[in-house]
Design a protein around this motif. Structure first.
Motif, PDB file in Angstrom:
ATOM      1  N   LYS A   2       0.906  -1.309   0.010  1.00 22.98           N
ATOM      2  CA  LYS A   2      -0.074   0.060  -0.014  1.00 22.98           C
ATOM      3  C   LYS A   2       0.879   1.308  -0.013  1.00 22.98           C
ATOM      4  CE  LYS A   2      -3.460  -0.033   2.811  1.00 22.98           C
ATOM      5  NZ  LYS A   2      -4.330  -0.116   3.829  1.00 22.98           N
ATOM      6  N   ASP A   8      -1.373   5.561   7.284  1.00 16.40           N
ATOM      7  CA  ASP A   8      -2.463   4.835   7.553  1.00 16.40           C
ATOM      8  C   ASP A   8      -2.461   4.385   9.108  1.00 16.40           C
ATOM      9  OD1 ASP A   8      -3.827   5.262   5.269  1.00 16.40           O
ATOM     10  OD2 ASP A   8      -3.814   3.357   4.267  1.00 16.40           O
ATOM     11  N   LYS A  89      -2.663  -3.103  -8.296  1.00 22.49           N
ATOM     12  CA  LYS A  89      -2.373  -2.461  -7.050  1.00 22.49           C
ATOM     13  C   LYS A  89      -3.165  -0.899  -7.189  1.00 22.49           C
ATOM     14  CE  LYS A  89      -0.003  -5.287  -4.769  1.00 22.49           C
ATOM     15  NZ  LYS A  89      -0.201  -5.537  -3.569  1.00 22.49           N
ATOM     16  N   SER A  92      -6.601  -1.403  -6.767  1.00 27.22           N
ATOM     17  CA  SER A  92      -6.969  -1.842  -5.532  1.00 27.22           C
ATOM     18  C   SER A  92      -6.855  -0.270  -4.544  1.00 27.22           C
ATOM     19  CB  SER A  92      -5.961  -2.924  -4.890  1.00 27.22           C
ATOM     20  OG  SER A  92      -6.096  -2.948  -3.522  1.00 27.22           O
ATOM     21  N   ASN A  93      -5.932   0.274  -4.842  1.00 25.79           N
ATOM     22  CA  ASN A  93      -5.719   1.619  -4.065  1.00 25.79           C
ATOM     23  C   ASN A  93      -6.914   2.519  -4.380  1.00 25.79           C
ATOM     24  OD1 ASN A  93      -3.448   0.820  -2.610  1.00 25.79           O
ATOM     25  ND2 ASN A  93      -2.139   1.926  -4.082  1.00 25.79           N
ATOM     26  N   GLN A  95      -9.836   1.614  -5.348  1.00 25.13           N
ATOM     27  CA  GLN A  95     -11.169   1.383  -4.583  1.00 25.13           C
ATOM     28  C   GLN A  95     -11.255   1.524  -3.107  1.00 25.13           C
ATOM     29  OE1 GLN A  95     -10.892  -2.771  -5.769  1.00 25.13           O
ATOM     30  NE2 GLN A  95     -12.780  -2.666  -7.346  1.00 25.13           N
ATOM     31  N   GLU A  96     -10.006   1.567  -2.623  1.00 25.29           N
ATOM     32  CA  GLU A  96      -9.926   1.876  -0.991  1.00 25.29           C
ATOM     33  C   GLU A  96     -10.151   3.257  -0.946  1.00 25.29           C
ATOM     34  OE1 GLU A  96      -6.532   1.690   2.298  1.00 25.29           O
ATOM     35  OE2 GLU A  96      -6.334   0.405   0.691  1.00 25.29           O
ATOM     36  N   VAL A  97      -9.564   4.082  -1.722  1.00 19.11           N
ATOM     37  CA  VAL A  97      -9.737   5.566  -1.505  1.00 19.11           C
ATOM     38  C   VAL A  97     -11.292   6.122  -1.756  1.00 19.11           C
ATOM     39  CG1 VAL A  97      -9.354   7.891  -2.416  1.00 19.11           C
ATOM     40  CG2 VAL A  97      -7.542   6.162  -2.265  1.00 19.11           C
ATOM     41  N   SER A  99     -13.974   3.814  -1.280  1.00 22.27           N
ATOM     42  CA  SER A  99     -14.767   3.368  -0.220  1.00 22.27           C
ATOM     43  C   SER A  99     -14.624   4.277   1.020  1.00 22.27           C
ATOM     44  CB  SER A  99     -14.293   2.067   0.005  1.00 22.27           C
ATOM     45  OG  SER A  99     -12.866   2.006   0.709  1.00 22.27           O
ATOM     46  N   ARG A 100     -13.405   4.994   1.022  1.00 21.51           N
ATOM     47  CA  ARG A 100     -13.210   5.820   2.294  1.00 21.51           C
ATOM     48  C   ARG A 100     -14.061   7.095   2.079  1.00 21.51           C
ATOM     49  NH1 ARG A 100      -6.715   5.921   3.630  1.00 21.51           N
ATOM     50  NH2 ARG A 100      -6.620   3.681   4.186  1.00 21.51           N
ATOM     51  N   SER A 103     -17.808   6.536   2.694  1.00 22.14           N
ATOM     52  CA  SER A 103     -18.192   6.319   4.143  1.00 22.14           C
ATOM     53  C   SER A 103     -18.007   7.351   5.155  1.00 22.14           C
ATOM     54  CB  SER A 103     -17.452   5.074   4.743  1.00 22.14           C
ATOM     55  OG  SER A 103     -16.099   5.095   4.624  1.00 22.14           O
TER      56      SER A 103
END
Length: 103
Positions: A2, A8, A89, A92-93, A95-97, A99-100, A103
């Motif tokens: 990551k 994080d 990667k 994936s990164n 998607q993570e950003v 999703s944050r 939410s």
């Protein structure tokens, strides 16, 4: 790997520490105002969040052996870029950003 793994961890530790201080949890031993009489200056306090960030960033998080190996491979002309792994990667990164943000 990551990109912001170290950040994080530091932010999570800071959030945990600030949550404790907001609930009135007693600070750890050795915290609070500095002894102004011995130091001859102004007393300074450091928040629990700042202490947590300092502890979380203590390690560099860099694998020196891996860096040396990649450097040598580049110098020798044997380094190969795996475009598929990089794309995975990046997705994936992203998607993570996202999703944050949601939410």
């Amino acid at each position: 790997m990551k990109i912001n793994a170290l950040n994080d961890a530091a932010l999570a530790a800071a959030a945990l520490a600030s949550g404790r201080s907001e609930r009135g949890t007693a600070p750890a031993a050795g915290t609070g105002a500095a002894d102004a009489a011995g130091a001859g200056g102004t007393p300074v306090t450091v928040s629990a969040a700042a202490r947590a960030l300092d502890l979380a960033s203590a390690g560099s998080g860099i694998d020196e052996a891996k860096v040396a190996a990649v450097k040598a491979a580049i110098a020798n002309g044997t380094f190969k870029v795996n475009a598929g792994a990089i794309a995975d990667k990046m997705l994936s990164n992203a998607q993570e950003v996202l999703s944050r943000v949601r939410s």
